[in-house]
Design an enzyme around this catalytic site. Structure first.
Site, mmCIF file in Angstrom:
data_model
loop_
_atom_site.group_PDB
_atom_site.id
_atom_site.type_symbol
_atom_site.label_atom_id
_atom_site.label_comp_id
_atom_site.label_asym_id
_atom_site.label_seq_id
_atom_site.Cartn_x
_atom_site.Cartn_y
_atom_site.Cartn_z
ATOM 1 N N ASP A 4 7.418 30.290 46.422
ATOM 2 C CA ASP A 4 6.949 29.949 45.267
ATOM 3 C C ASP A 4 5.031 30.467 44.532
ATOM 4 O OD1 ASP A 4 7.406 26.997 44.587
ATOM 5 O OD2 ASP A 4 7.703 27.767 46.528
ATOM 6 N N HIS B 206 13.286 33.949 47.067
ATOM 7 C CA HIS B 206 13.788 33.613 46.088
ATOM 8 C C HIS B 206 13.119 33.438 44.544
ATOM 9 C CE1 HIS B 206 16.322 31.183 49.028
ATOM 10 N NE2 HIS B 206 15.065 31.009 49.263
ATOM 11 N N ASP B 207 11.583 32.627 44.515
ATOM 12 C CA ASP B 207 11.535 31.820 43.316
ATOM 13 C C ASP B 207 10.566 33.438 42.337
ATOM 14 O OD1 ASP B 207 11.927 29.385 43.403
ATOM 15 O OD2 ASP B 207 9.348 29.313 45.225
ATOM 16 N N ASN C 127 9.093 21.199 48.991
ATOM 17 C CA ASN C 127 8.706 22.142 50.000
ATOM 18 C C ASN C 127 7.920 21.426 50.708
ATOM 19 O OD1 ASN C 127 10.670 24.447 49.356
ATOM 20 N ND2 ASN C 127 9.112 25.242 48.472
ATOM 21 N N PHE D 17 18.583 23.395 47.649
ATOM 22 C CA PHE D 17 17.569 22.911 47.913
ATOM 23 C C PHE D 17 16.833 22.083 46.815
ATOM 24 C CE2 PHE D 17 12.780 20.977 48.508
ATOM 25 C CZ PHE D 17 13.235 20.729 49.379
ATOM 26 N N ASN D 18 16.338 22.975 46.160
ATOM 27 C CA ASN D 18 16.065 22.473 44.543
ATOM 28 C C ASN D 18 16.590 21.853 43.770
ATOM 29 O OD1 ASN D 18 13.573 23.146 45.834
ATOM 30 N ND2 ASN D 18 14.364 25.457 43.734
ATOM 31 N N THR E 159 9.625 26.801 39.667
ATOM 32 C CA THR E 159 10.785 27.065 41.287
ATOM 33 C C THR E 159 10.476 25.954 42.091
ATOM 34 O OG1 THR E 159 8.011 27.627 41.495
ATOM 35 C CG2 THR E 159 9.600 29.891 40.054
HETATM 36 C C1 BDR Z 1 13.779 27.253 47.461
HETATM 37 O O1 BDR Z 1 14.000 25.941 48.032
HETATM 38 C C2 BDR Z 1 12.516 26.509 47.980
HETATM 39 O O2 BDR Z 1 12.814 26.066 49.903
HETATM 40 C C3 BDR Z 1 12.376 27.715 47.561
HETATM 41 O O3 BDR Z 1 10.726 27.718 47.846
HETATM 42 C C4 BDR Z 1 12.601 27.321 46.773
HETATM 43 O O4 BDR Z 1 12.258 27.596 45.011
HETATM 44 C C5 BDR Z 1 15.327 28.030 48.188
HETATM 45 O O5 BDR Z 1 16.265 27.208 47.897
HETATM 46 CA CA CA Z 2 10.082 26.861 44.841
#
Ligand code: BDR
Ligand code: CA
Length: 310
Positions: free
Chosen positions: A15, A239-240, A39, A165-166, A124
């Protein structure tokens, strides 16, 4: 032409790079930052957003704190990846940028209403803040140009075999966003796992030679070490920032219109983003999904943003 955005985030190592890209890329106008529990707990993600701005000299971008946890159930912070404070690795300075006293929802509403043109929301983290905004202020939907979200996956998950995760943190929020009618783009693990933070990438960013790049590389070293331990990936995926990169330079990734539905009830699959890339269900398309990343172009944008921030 610049794209005005609100960045809703849960910093988190990757992020932080999304914040820096949004602030450092000339095609993006970063109007506001909002934070969400994800997170880390909200107090950490909010502090970390302020730290990310402080170390990069980003002043004048207001920051407001939002939801502490998801619409349903408990928050389970990703401390196995991001550490206890959600930003493990470097010694963190005291932030010098202030926190807006409004809550993130009021603050997002104010920013959207004050804007002459529709605002893009880049998210994100878990979509909790975005969902509450759309649920409680549905009249704002026409003033939101689009939502570009990092989360979900067309393939595998990273918390459970099928849930990212998100998405896993707040599936109900995804459903609200998808049902809102606002243009929705998903940047999932299927593409973010192409943005690997190789040793070459870390050396390239290190060679910028600024305190900011050194801080950034410390973050990346920690992130790669936890990815190696938790997911057997020595080059962790950034990722973000792909969300912001897609807005700054659409040629950075291919995309396709498709159908996404989110699993709310599955015993093994809660939080899975069912993405019908072959139209097997024949349902109306409701989203855009990012597929293939131009990896060099992506790291070029990241490097350029770090250089621009100085
Ligand atoms: C997402 O989950 C978090 O750990 C990272 O910031 C990203 O947004 C990846 O799965
Ligand atoms: Ca994130």
């Amino acid at each position: 032409m610049t794209t005005p955005i609100i960045l809703d985030c849960d910093p988190g190592h990757d992020d932080v790079f999304a914040i820096w890209l949004a602030a450092g890329d000339p095609a993006i106008e970063l109007r506001a930052i909002t934070t969400v529990g994800g997170n880390g707990r909200l107090e950490h993600t909010t502090l970390n957003a302020r730290i990310a701005c402080t170390v990069a000299g980003i002043e004048g971008v207001p920051i407001a704190a939002g939801a502490a946890g998801p619409l349903a159930g408990e928050l389970h912070p990703a401390d196995w990846i991001h550490g206890d404070n959600a930003l493990g690795g470097p010694v963190l300075p005291e932030p010098t940028v202030p926190l807006d006293e409004r809550d993130a929802i009021t603050f997002m509403r104010d920013v959207i209403e004050a804007s002459a043109e529709p605002i893009t929301i880049v998210a994100t983290g878990p979509l909790t803040n975005v969902a509450v905004l759309l649920r409680d202020h549905a009249e704002l939907a026409p003033r939101i140009a689009r939502i570009v979200w990092m989360g979900g996956s067309t393939t595998r998950g990273n918390v459970t075999p099928y849930a990212e995760f998100n998405a896993w943190t707040d599936p109900e929020a995804i459903k609200i966003a998808l049902d809102s009618g606002v243009d929705f783009t998903m940047v999932g693990l299927n593409i973010s796992h192409q943005a690997l933070i190789t040793r070459e990438v870390r050396d390239r960013l290190s060679a910028i030679g600024t305190p900011l790049s050194a801080f950034g590389v410390e973050l990346l070293e920690f992130f790669c070490s936890t990815y190696e331990r938790a997911e057997r990936m020595p080059d962790g995926p950034l990722h973000d920032p792909i969300t912001v990169a897609l807005l700054a330079d659409p040629a950075v990734a291919t995309t396709v219109r498709t159908r996404i539905d989110v699993e709310l009830d599955g015993t093994e699959t809660r939080g899975a983003t069912s993405t019908d890339l072959i139209d097997i269900l024949g349902r109306e398309h409701n989203a855009t999904v990012a597929l293939d990343l131009d990896v060099d172009r992506f790291w070029g944008l990241i490097e350029r943003s770090l250089r621009a921030l100085g």
